[in-house]
Design a protein around this motif. Structure first.
Motif, PDB file in Angstrom:
ATOM      1  N   GLN A  27      35.732  -8.559  -9.684  1.00  0.00           N
ATOM      2  CA  GLN A  27      35.186  -8.045  -8.609  1.00  0.00           C
ATOM      3  C   GLN A  27      35.276  -6.386  -8.511  1.00  0.00           C
ATOM      4  O   GLN A  27      34.419  -5.514  -8.531  1.00  0.00           O
ATOM      5  N   MET A  28      36.443  -6.155  -8.739  1.00  0.00           N
ATOM      6  CA  MET A  28      36.906  -4.545  -8.554  1.00  0.00           C
ATOM      7  C   MET A  28      36.485  -3.708  -9.933  1.00  0.00           C
ATOM      8  O   MET A  28      35.964  -2.676  -9.754  1.00  0.00           O
ATOM      9  N   ALA A  32      34.052  -0.629 -10.202  1.00  0.00           N
ATOM     10  CA  ALA A  32      34.130   0.745 -10.731  1.00  0.00           C
ATOM     11  C   ALA A  32      33.156   0.775 -11.583  1.00  0.00           C
ATOM     12  O   ALA A  32      32.699   1.961 -11.785  1.00  0.00           O
ATOM     13  N   ALA A  33      32.777  -0.101 -12.280  1.00  0.00           N
ATOM     14  CA  ALA A  33      31.682   0.050 -13.416  1.00  0.00           C
ATOM     15  C   ALA A  33      30.401   0.437 -12.571  1.00  0.00           C
ATOM     16  O   ALA A  33      29.616   1.365 -13.277  1.00  0.00           O
ATOM     17  N   ASN A  34      29.882  -0.112 -11.733  1.00  0.00           N
ATOM     18  CA  ASN A  34      28.773   0.355 -10.891  1.00  0.00           C
ATOM     19  C   ASN A  34      28.924   1.818 -10.349  1.00  0.00           C
ATOM     20  O   ASN A  34      27.970   2.402 -10.335  1.00  0.00           O
ATOM     21  N   MET A  36      30.743   4.133 -11.718  1.00  0.00           N
ATOM     22  CA  MET A  36      30.657   4.943 -12.841  1.00  0.00           C
ATOM     23  C   MET A  36      29.249   5.169 -13.201  1.00  0.00           C
ATOM     24  O   MET A  36      28.852   6.490 -13.649  1.00  0.00           O
ATOM     25  N   ASN A  37      28.563   4.197 -13.270  1.00  0.00           N
ATOM     26  CA  ASN A  37      26.958   4.258 -13.776  1.00  0.00           C
ATOM     27  C   ASN A  37      26.237   5.178 -12.891  1.00  0.00           C
ATOM     28  O   ASN A  37      25.238   6.041 -13.290  1.00  0.00           O
ATOM     29  N   SER A  38      26.441   4.956 -11.252  1.00  0.00           N
ATOM     30  CA  SER A  38      25.889   5.700 -10.428  1.00  0.00           C
ATOM     31  C   SER A  38      25.957   7.260 -10.483  1.00  0.00           C
ATOM     32  O   SER A  38      25.063   8.168 -10.558  1.00  0.00           O
ATOM     33  N   ALA A  39      27.460   7.301 -10.986  1.00  0.00           N
ATOM     34  CA  ALA A  39      27.800   8.951 -11.004  1.00  0.00           C
ATOM     35  C   ALA A  39      27.182   9.466 -12.282  1.00  0.00           C
ATOM     36  O   ALA A  39      26.808  10.669 -12.444  1.00  0.00           O
ATOM     37  N   LYS A  40      27.201   8.726 -13.479  1.00  0.00           N
ATOM     38  CA  LYS A  40      26.658   9.157 -14.646  1.00  0.00           C
ATOM     39  C   LYS A  40      25.193   9.542 -14.625  1.00  0.00           C
ATOM     40  O   LYS A  40      24.517  10.555 -14.666  1.00  0.00           O
ATOM     41  N   GLN A  41      24.422   8.576 -13.643  1.00  0.00           N
ATOM     42  CA  GLN A  41      22.968   8.856 -13.399  1.00  0.00           C
ATOM     43  C   GLN A  41      22.833  10.091 -12.461  1.00  0.00           C
ATOM     44  O   GLN A  41      21.906  10.670 -12.613  1.00  0.00           O
TER      45      GLN A  41
END
Length: 69
Positions: A27-28, A32-34, A36-41
């Motif tokens: 879950q963690m 974290a992946a979500n 990171m993807n949000s920050a990248k976008q």
């Protein structure tokens, strides 16, 4: 026999704890992946906005100086 039963119970509890820890880790990692993807976008969108503003500023300067083709 009581020792065998206790050992089996402790082994079962250890297995449960391991499974819970694995679920929490997964879950963690997903969170974290979500993030990171949000920050990248967000960075990509900001970069595109900056590029558009720079192109607009360049065009404005060219127009002001009569340099447009």
């Amino acid at each position: 026999m009581a020792d065998n039963s206790q050992s089996t119970n402790l082994s079962y509890q250890a297995g449960e704890s391991k499974a819970h820890a694995q679920m929490n880790k997964d879950q963690m990692m997903d969170k974290a992946a979500n993030a990171m993807n949000s920050a990248k976008q967000s960075c990509q969108e900001t970069g595109q906005q900056m590029k558009a503003k720079a192109e607009g500023a360049t065009d404005a300067v060219k127009n002001a100086m009569g340099m447009n083709k």
